[in-house]
Write a protein that holds these residues in place. Structure first.
Motif, PDB file in Angstrom:
ATOM      1  N   LYS A   3       0.816  -1.216   0.000  1.00 51.73           N
ATOM      2  CA  LYS A   3       0.000   0.000   0.000  1.00 51.73           C
ATOM      3  C   LYS A   3       0.849   1.265   0.000  1.00 51.73           C
ATOM      4  CE  LYS A   3      -3.937  -2.175   2.314  1.00 51.73           C
ATOM      5  NZ  LYS A   3      -4.827  -2.166   3.493  1.00 51.73           N
ATOM      6  N   TYR A   4       2.104   1.155   0.413  1.00 49.69           N
ATOM      7  CA  TYR A   4       2.974   2.329   0.369  1.00 49.69           C
ATOM      8  C   TYR A   4       3.336   2.684  -1.070  1.00 49.69           C
ATOM      9  CZ  TYR A   4       3.570   2.004   5.440  1.00 49.69           C
ATOM     10  OH  TYR A   4       3.358   1.981   6.795  1.00 49.69           O
ATOM     11  N   THR A   5       3.525   1.668  -1.887  1.00 54.48           N
ATOM     12  CA  THR A   5       3.842   1.912  -3.291  1.00 54.48           C
ATOM     13  C   THR A   5       2.599   2.325  -4.071  1.00 54.48           C
ATOM     14  OG1 THR A   5       5.662   0.314  -3.231  1.00 54.48           O
ATOM     15  CG2 THR A   5       4.782   0.886  -5.395  1.00 54.48           C
ATOM     16  N   ASP A   6       1.492   1.652  -3.827  1.00 50.44           N
ATOM     17  CA  ASP A   6       0.237   1.969  -4.503  1.00 50.44           C
ATOM     18  C   ASP A   6      -0.742   2.560  -3.487  1.00 50.44           C
ATOM     19  OD1 ASP A   6      -2.001   2.142  -6.049  1.00 50.44           O
ATOM     20  OD2 ASP A   6      -2.081   0.038  -6.636  1.00 50.44           O
ATOM     21  N   GLY A   7      -0.710   3.890  -3.371  1.00 50.67           N
ATOM     22  CA  GLY A   7      -1.491   4.582  -2.353  1.00 50.67           C
ATOM     23  C   GLY A   7      -2.995   4.386  -2.460  1.00 50.67           C
ATOM     24  N   LYS A   8      -3.466   4.038  -3.650  1.00 46.98           N
ATOM     25  CA  LYS A   8      -4.920   3.834  -3.830  1.00 46.98           C
ATOM     26  C   LYS A   8      -5.444   2.705  -2.958  1.00 46.98           C
ATOM     27  CE  LYS A   8      -4.920   3.203  -8.314  1.00 46.98           C
ATOM     28  NZ  LYS A   8      -3.479   3.405  -8.583  1.00 46.98           N
ATOM     29  N   LEU A   9      -4.553   1.764  -2.616  1.00 48.73           N
ATOM     30  CA  LEU A   9      -4.968   0.624  -1.790  1.00 48.73           C
ATOM     31  C   LEU A   9      -5.316   1.037  -0.356  1.00 48.73           C
ATOM     32  CD1 LEU A   9      -2.297  -1.995  -2.983  1.00 48.73           C
ATOM     33  CD2 LEU A   9      -4.699  -1.859  -3.664  1.00 48.73           C
ATOM     34  N   TRP A  10      -4.881   2.250   0.034  1.00 45.79           N
ATOM     35  CA  TRP A  10      -5.207   2.758   1.371  1.00 45.79           C
ATOM     36  C   TRP A  10      -6.590   3.410   1.406  1.00 45.79           C
ATOM     37  CZ3 TRP A  10      -2.697   1.526   5.581  1.00 45.79           C
ATOM     38  CH2 TRP A  10      -1.305   1.357   5.592  1.00 45.79           C
ATOM     39  N   LYS A  11      -7.197   3.604   0.256  1.00 48.15           N
ATOM     40  CA  LYS A  11      -8.371   4.480   0.156  1.00 48.15           C
ATOM     41  C   LYS A  11      -9.449   4.168   1.190  1.00 48.15           C
ATOM     42  CE  LYS A  11     -11.969   6.187  -2.937  1.00 48.15           C
ATOM     43  NZ  LYS A  11     -12.582   6.145  -4.279  1.00 48.15           N
ATOM     44  N   ASP A  12      -9.910   2.933   1.237  1.00 47.23           N
ATOM     45  CA  ASP A  12     -11.011   2.586   2.147  1.00 47.23           C
ATOM     46  C   ASP A  12     -10.645   2.844   3.600  1.00 47.23           C
ATOM     47  OD1 ASP A  12     -12.510   1.843  -0.031  1.00 47.23           O
ATOM     48  OD2 ASP A  12     -12.180  -0.306   0.209  1.00 47.23           O
ATOM     49  N   ASP A  13      -9.405   2.525   3.979  1.00 51.37           N
ATOM     50  CA  ASP A  13      -8.972   2.722   5.355  1.00 51.37           C
ATOM     51  C   ASP A  13      -8.874   4.212   5.701  1.00 51.37           C
ATOM     52  OD1 ASP A  13      -8.724  -0.032   5.747  1.00 51.37           O
ATOM     53  OD2 ASP A  13      -6.690  -0.049   4.967  1.00 51.37           O
ATOM     54  N   ILE A  14      -8.317   5.000   4.778  1.00 50.64           N
ATOM     55  CA  ILE A  14      -8.160   6.432   5.027  1.00 50.64           C
ATOM     56  C   ILE A  14      -9.522   7.118   5.113  1.00 50.64           C
ATOM     57  CG2 ILE A  14      -7.257   8.603   4.102  1.00 50.64           C
ATOM     58  CD1 ILE A  14      -5.100   6.730   5.172  1.00 50.64           C
ATOM     59  N   VAL A  15     -10.416   6.726   4.208  1.00 52.49           N
ATOM     60  CA  VAL A  15     -11.765   7.301   4.228  1.00 52.49           C
ATOM     61  C   VAL A  15     -12.463   6.981   5.545  1.00 52.49           C
ATOM     62  CG1 VAL A  15     -14.078   7.125   3.208  1.00 52.49           C
ATOM     63  CG2 VAL A  15     -12.091   7.382   1.729  1.00 52.49           C
TER      64      VAL A  15
END
Length: 483
Positions: A458-470
């Protein structure tokens, strides 16, 4: 060769990773505003609900199981920190009346004893796992009679996450509960099945606390027997903390104009940033008698990180594959966790013993850092090898033990599980440092598991953090109760 040619600087080709820009851009700048401050009405409602919960806790009766279930709910809902003193007192009393020489003397069902074991060990009591021997048959296996007790299996599964080296019974309990819970999922209600599936993927002990609280609030609300006071208070608490976190992220996101003007000279920017950090550290600790020690420790952490990076660059340039142990020793530092953890802890208003503990190079920080290094390598080594890059733990392991890539993955994953046992052992040494401090370090391992779950980086592909960050920073929890 002409003099000008002889002294001309050689062309350096940097192995660029082509990382994508931040998925979020400057979207969090909108939160750098005083208008996000919590209004008085919400504060008043929060305080009223908090008092109600406190009254409920203090009047939860003489039943130990009732008290344990209440504490468990407070922790899972993410609101236990408001009542930590009361919880500590209750657990100390339960420990004194329910154990003898760290052996549980209570009788009861699997859920009760597993929950008692977990909550006491979580708090730092070195409770014996022998209590679970009573659930085994004459052949030494766990009795199939408990194989359909979903609540008991779930509690034992969560308890097994706190196992340490030498606790074979908890290793067996983990395998037994995983197998039986997986076989029972299709027989459960959709909400309960979802909850069990989630716990099997992400045990409570290894989940990021605020994210787990958000998820559990949803599960709790769907439970027909939920307590409305607890539900309302947990929602208010989550939303109020979210507002505070929004402001913090907004301030972190805001760019320093003077730094932007010097961006082409990358090393100068990095150097200036480090100097600024050290100046901020000095300013933040100016009133502390340990100010000079703090600044020196932070500087040393930066020096160590630079040396680790230089070691990796040397290996890369020489096309060298170090031994697995050499790589791990350096990787603990290059993971950046020691710098992050040391800097954060030293900036808190800590007593002298905390400084002494940090300066002793604690095992738990080394272990959490190593988990970060190994998890990262498993998930990103193929991507990293697409450019000129230092070898990872995977290649070092393959060469040293002459094994395949797949076997190297298994070897490293087994080591990560063993490292979690070391973490659990260190957390039982609560006489060295406070539990909140240990929890902070432990959260480093938890965020690592989240960042690299399902072999995704998820650090390389930030989009994978989306649900958690939201879930954490964008969307508040609806205060309207679901019907």
């Amino acid at each position: 060769m002409s003099l000008s040619t002889e002294h001309a600087p050689r062309t350096i080709t940097r192995p660029c990773a082509n990382f994508p820009p931040s998925f979020w851009g400057d979207s969090f700048l909108q939160y750098d505003s005083e208008s996000l401050e919590i209004n008085d009405n919400m504060k008043q409602q929060f305080q009223m609900q908090k008092e109600e919960v406190k009254k409920m806790f203090l009047s939860s009766g003489n039943s130990i199981l009732q008290k344990l279930n209440f504490i468990d709910s407070l922790q899972r809902l993410g609101i236990s920190y408001h009542f930590q003193h009361q919880i500590d007192e209750a657990l100390e009393q339960i420990y004194n009346t329910s154990t003898n020489d760290n052996v549980i003397t209570e009788e009861g069902c699997l859920h009760y004893l597993a929950l008692l074991f977990r909550l006491l060990r979580q708090r730092g009591y070195h409770i014996s796992s022998d209590i679970f021997k009573k659930f085994k048959n004459n052949k030494g296996d766990f009795d199939e009679n408990i194989g359909k007790d979903v609540q008991g299996l779930w509690s034992l599964f969560e308890a097994s996450q706190l196992r340490i080296h030498g606790e074979d019974i908890l290793d067996e309990a983990l395998d037994f509960t995983q197998t039986h819970l997986n076989s029972l999922i299709n027989q459960l209600s959709s909400s309960f099945a979802e909850q069990i599936s989630h716990c099997l993927r992400k045990p409570l002990h290894r989940g990021v606390p605020r994210l787990e609280a958000r998820r559990y609030i949803s599960f709790y609300e769907e439970n027909p027997s939920h307590c409305k006071v607890l539900l309302t208070f947990s929602k208010l608490d989550f939303n109020m903390l979210q507002e505070l976190h929004k402001v913090e992220v907004g301030r972190i996101t805001k760019w320093d104009i003077s730094s932007i003007q010097s961006l082409p000279d990358s090393m100068k920017v990095v150097f200036n940033a480090i100097i600024e950090v050290c100046d901020e550290v000095k300013l933040a600790t100016i009133e502390s008698e340990n100010s000079n020690i703090v600044v020196q420790c932070v500087k040393e952490a930066f020096h160590n990180l630079a040396r680790a990076y230089l070691t990796e660059e040397k290996w890369s340039q020489e096309i060298c594959i170090p031994t697995y142990q050499e790589y791990k020793d350096n990787g603990v530092i290059s993971s950046t966790y020691p710098l992050i953890i040391t800097s954060f802890i030293l900036l808190t208003k800590s007593a002298q013993y905390v400084f002494d503990w940090i300066l002793s190079n604690p095992t738990i920080i080394k272990v959490v850092s190593l988990i970060g290094r190994l998890e990262n390598d498993i998930c990103s080594h193929k991507f990293e090898q697409q450019r000129m890059h230092v070898v990872s733990a995977v290649e070092c392991c393959m060469k040293q033990y002459d094994i395949s890539e797949e076997d190297a993955y298994k070897f490293i994953e087994k080591e990560i599980e063993d490292l979690w046992k070391v973490i659990n052992e260190e957390c039982l040494k609560s006489d060295l440092v406070t539990k909140p401090m240990l929890d902070f370090v432990l959260n480093g391992a938890r965020i690592t598991e989240l960042a690299y779950e399902n072999f995704k980086d998820k650090y390389t592909d930030g989009k994978l953090w989306k649900d958690d960050i939201v879930a954490l920073l964008v969307d508040p929890i609806s205060m309207e109760e679901h019907q």
